[in-house]
Design a protein around this motif. Sequence first.
Motif, mmCIF file in Angstrom:
data_model
loop_
_atom_site.group_PDB
_atom_site.id
_atom_site.type_symbol
_atom_site.label_atom_id
_atom_site.label_comp_id
_atom_site.label_asym_id
_atom_site.label_seq_id
_atom_site.Cartn_x
_atom_site.Cartn_y
_atom_site.Cartn_z
ATOM 1 N N GLY A 28 -3.023 14.356 3.240
ATOM 2 C CA GLY A 28 -3.742 13.588 4.254
ATOM 3 C C GLY A 28 -4.865 12.733 3.675
ATOM 4 O O GLY A 28 -5.760 12.301 4.397
ATOM 5 N N HIS A 29 -4.820 12.493 2.373
ATOM 6 C CA HIS A 29 -5.862 11.698 1.727
ATOM 7 C C HIS A 29 -5.723 10.222 2.060
ATOM 8 O O HIS A 29 -4.625 9.721 2.354
ATOM 9 C CB HIS A 29 -5.788 11.875 0.208
ATOM 10 N N ASP A 30 -6.860 9.525 1.986
ATOM 11 C CA ASP A 30 -6.861 8.096 2.278
ATOM 12 C C ASP A 30 -6.723 7.227 1.037
ATOM 13 O O ASP A 30 -6.380 6.059 1.150
ATOM 14 C CB ASP A 30 -8.170 7.704 2.982
ATOM 15 N N THR A 31 -7.068 7.771 -0.126
ATOM 16 C CA THR A 31 -7.078 6.959 -1.336
ATOM 17 C C THR A 31 -6.056 7.469 -2.340
ATOM 18 O O THR A 31 -5.957 8.677 -2.564
ATOM 19 C CB THR A 31 -8.485 6.954 -1.982
ATOM 20 N N MET A 32 -5.308 6.548 -2.927
ATOM 21 C CA MET A 32 -4.336 6.904 -3.963
ATOM 22 C C MET A 32 -4.572 6.033 -5.194
ATOM 23 O O MET A 32 -5.159 4.947 -5.105
ATOM 24 C CB MET A 32 -2.908 6.746 -3.441
ATOM 25 N N TYR A 33 -4.115 6.536 -6.328
ATOM 26 C CA TYR A 33 -4.393 5.894 -7.612
ATOM 27 C C TYR A 33 -3.141 5.898 -8.478
ATOM 28 O O TYR A 33 -2.287 6.767 -8.353
ATOM 29 C CB TYR A 33 -5.463 6.687 -8.391
ATOM 30 N N LYS A 44 -6.135 5.742 -18.184
ATOM 31 C CA LYS A 44 -6.669 4.435 -17.787
ATOM 32 C C LYS A 44 -6.294 4.156 -16.354
ATOM 33 O O LYS A 44 -5.116 4.175 -16.000
ATOM 34 C CB LYS A 44 -6.121 3.349 -18.696
ATOM 35 N N ILE A 45 -7.301 3.896 -15.520
ATOM 36 C CA ILE A 45 -7.030 3.585 -14.127
ATOM 37 C C ILE A 45 -6.333 2.226 -14.054
ATOM 38 O O ILE A 45 -6.730 1.271 -14.720
ATOM 39 C CB ILE A 45 -8.324 3.599 -13.289
ATOM 40 N N MET A 46 -5.270 2.174 -13.274
ATOM 41 C CA MET A 46 -4.574 0.902 -13.061
ATOM 42 C C MET A 46 -4.925 0.334 -11.685
ATOM 43 O O MET A 46 -5.261 -0.834 -11.553
ATOM 44 C CB MET A 46 -3.067 1.113 -13.174
ATOM 45 N N PHE A 47 -4.770 1.159 -10.692
ATOM 46 C CA PHE A 47 -5.040 0.734 -9.316
ATOM 47 C C PHE A 47 -5.667 1.892 -8.547
ATOM 48 O O PHE A 47 -5.359 3.038 -8.785
ATOM 49 C CB PHE A 47 -3.740 0.372 -8.578
ATOM 50 N N SER A 48 -6.530 1.530 -7.588
ATOM 51 C CA SER A 48 -6.877 2.482 -6.552
ATOM 52 C C SER A 48 -6.673 1.763 -5.227
ATOM 53 O O SER A 48 -6.931 0.560 -5.121
ATOM 54 C CB SER A 48 -8.305 3.003 -6.693
ATOM 55 N N TYR A 49 -6.198 2.506 -4.253
ATOM 56 C CA TYR A 49 -5.792 1.861 -3.003
ATOM 57 C C TYR A 49 -6.053 2.792 -1.835
ATOM 58 O O TYR A 49 -5.684 3.952 -1.859
ATOM 59 C CB TYR A 49 -4.303 1.521 -3.057
ATOM 60 N N ASN A 50 -6.713 2.262 -0.805
ATOM 61 C CA ASN A 50 -6.739 2.968 0.475
ATOM 62 C C ASN A 50 -6.337 1.973 1.541
ATOM 63 O O ASN A 50 -5.946 0.841 1.242
ATOM 64 C CB ASN A 50 -8.089 3.641 0.733
ATOM 65 N N ASN A 51 -6.421 2.410 2.776
ATOM 66 C CA ASN A 51 -5.890 1.539 3.824
ATOM 67 C C ASN A 51 -6.773 0.310 4.052
ATOM 68 O O ASN A 51 -6.455 -0.542 4.878
ATOM 69 C CB ASN A 51 -5.671 2.326 5.110
ATOM 70 N N LYS A 52 -7.857 0.235 3.290
ATOM 71 C CA LYS A 52 -8.746 -0.912 3.449
ATOM 72 C C LYS A 52 -8.742 -1.850 2.244
ATOM 73 O O LYS A 52 -8.966 -3.045 2.383
ATOM 74 C CB LYS A 52 -10.181 -0.418 3.673
ATOM 75 N N GLU A 53 -8.525 -1.285 1.087
ATOM 76 C CA GLU A 53 -8.803 -2.084 -0.098
ATOM 77 C C GLU A 53 -7.928 -1.705 -1.280
ATOM 78 O O GLU A 53 -7.669 -0.531 -1.527
ATOM 79 C CB GLU A 53 -10.270 -1.870 -0.478
ATOM 80 N N LEU A 54 -7.451 -2.721 -1.986
ATOM 81 C CA LEU A 54 -6.768 -2.496 -3.247
ATOM 82 C C LEU A 54 -7.710 -2.922 -4.358
ATOM 83 O O LEU A 54 -8.208 -4.050 -4.359
ATOM 84 C CB LEU A 54 -5.480 -3.324 -3.308
ATOM 85 N N ILE A 55 -7.974 -2.018 -5.272
ATOM 86 C CA ILE A 55 -8.805 -2.354 -6.426
ATOM 87 C C ILE A 55 -7.915 -2.341 -7.654
ATOM 88 O O ILE A 55 -7.238 -1.357 -7.938
ATOM 89 C CB ILE A 55 -9.964 -1.349 -6.601
ATOM 90 N N ILE A 56 -7.887 -3.467 -8.321
ATOM 91 C CA ILE A 56 -7.012 -3.624 -9.475
ATOM 92 C C ILE A 56 -7.861 -3.659 -10.739
ATOM 93 O O ILE A 56 -8.814 -4.421 -10.828
ATOM 94 C CB ILE A 56 -6.206 -4.932 -9.363
ATOM 95 N N ASN A 57 -7.462 -2.851 -11.723
ATOM 96 C CA ASN A 57 -8.099 -2.960 -13.025
ATOM 97 C C ASN A 57 -7.664 -4.287 -13.630
ATOM 98 O O ASN A 57 -6.466 -4.570 -13.747
ATOM 99 C CB ASN A 57 -7.651 -1.781 -13.897
ATOM 100 N N SER A 65 2.789 -3.873 -10.006
ATOM 101 C CA SER A 65 2.310 -4.075 -8.643
ATOM 102 C C SER A 65 2.469 -2.795 -7.832
ATOM 103 O O SER A 65 3.530 -2.165 -7.841
ATOM 104 C CB SER A 65 3.047 -5.228 -7.962
ATOM 105 N N PRO A 66 1.407 -2.389 -7.139
ATOM 106 C CA PRO A 66 1.492 -1.225 -6.261
ATOM 107 C C PRO A 66 2.042 -1.645 -4.904
ATOM 108 O O PRO A 66 1.762 -2.747 -4.429
ATOM 109 C CB PRO A 66 0.036 -0.777 -6.143
ATOM 110 N N LYS A 67 2.816 -0.755 -4.306
ATOM 111 C CA LYS A 67 3.336 -1.029 -2.976
ATOM 112 C C LYS A 67 3.145 0.217 -2.127
ATOM 113 O O LYS A 67 3.572 1.300 -2.509
ATOM 114 C CB LYS A 67 4.815 -1.414 -3.041
ATOM 115 N N SER A 68 2.509 0.051 -0.979
ATOM 116 C CA SER A 68 2.188 1.199 -0.131
ATOM 117 C C SER A 68 2.817 1.019 1.244
ATOM 118 O O SER A 68 2.259 0.323 2.094
ATOM 119 C CB SER A 68 0.673 1.351 -0.005
#
Lengths: 114, 109
Positions: A28-33, A44-57, A65-68
Amino acid sequence: DTAVSQTPKYLVTQMGNDKSIKCEQNLGHDTMYWYKQDSKKFLKIMFSYNNKELIINETVPNRFSPKSPDKAHLNLHINSLELGDSAVYFCASSQGSGETDTQYFGPGTRLTVL
Amino acid sequence: GQNIDQPTEMTATEGAIVQINCTYQTSGFNGLFWYQQHAGEAPTFLSYNVLDGLEEKGRFSSFLSRSKGYSYLLLKELQMKDSASYLCAPMDSNYQLIWGAGTKLIIKP
């Protein structure tokens, strides 16, 4: 009951191919990586993503490319695979801030590009 | 820049105590995590410190000094299954974990 799962566990493919790695979390988490762990064991972090924001290294090539499709899934698609993409890729998820930002990792996908 | 410094490898004896040190520099600070990673497996959470001092959890304790940018993980009564890499990961002002390469701990009988 696996909290964070990834498929496949092993992936062997040829240079130039396109492949996807799937990740699902039932916490039930909101953020995935997505992380890449190379032979020197740096995570090495590549992406972090929640339902509001995609942060790309910014060091991640745009071949990745991440797809959610929904908040429980974050898949990683890789185009035109290169030899240097060989690594272990970990998916993780977290919820909240502080200690509740603890990241729970999937089992990893070992990608080998030939 | 952001930087983590941990010893690359340490060796200890079963039943003994070992301390794994970590120094860090980050842009802002929102706590520090320690993870354990067995070879070929995923990292698993061990501890989180955000205030100065020692947090004890069974055989494992973690210490933080924010002013010194320093943390350590203390493992007591070492068991063979404690052979693993231990990753120090401070969280920066953007709530991003900054990972080092970890310390490989080898336990000998």
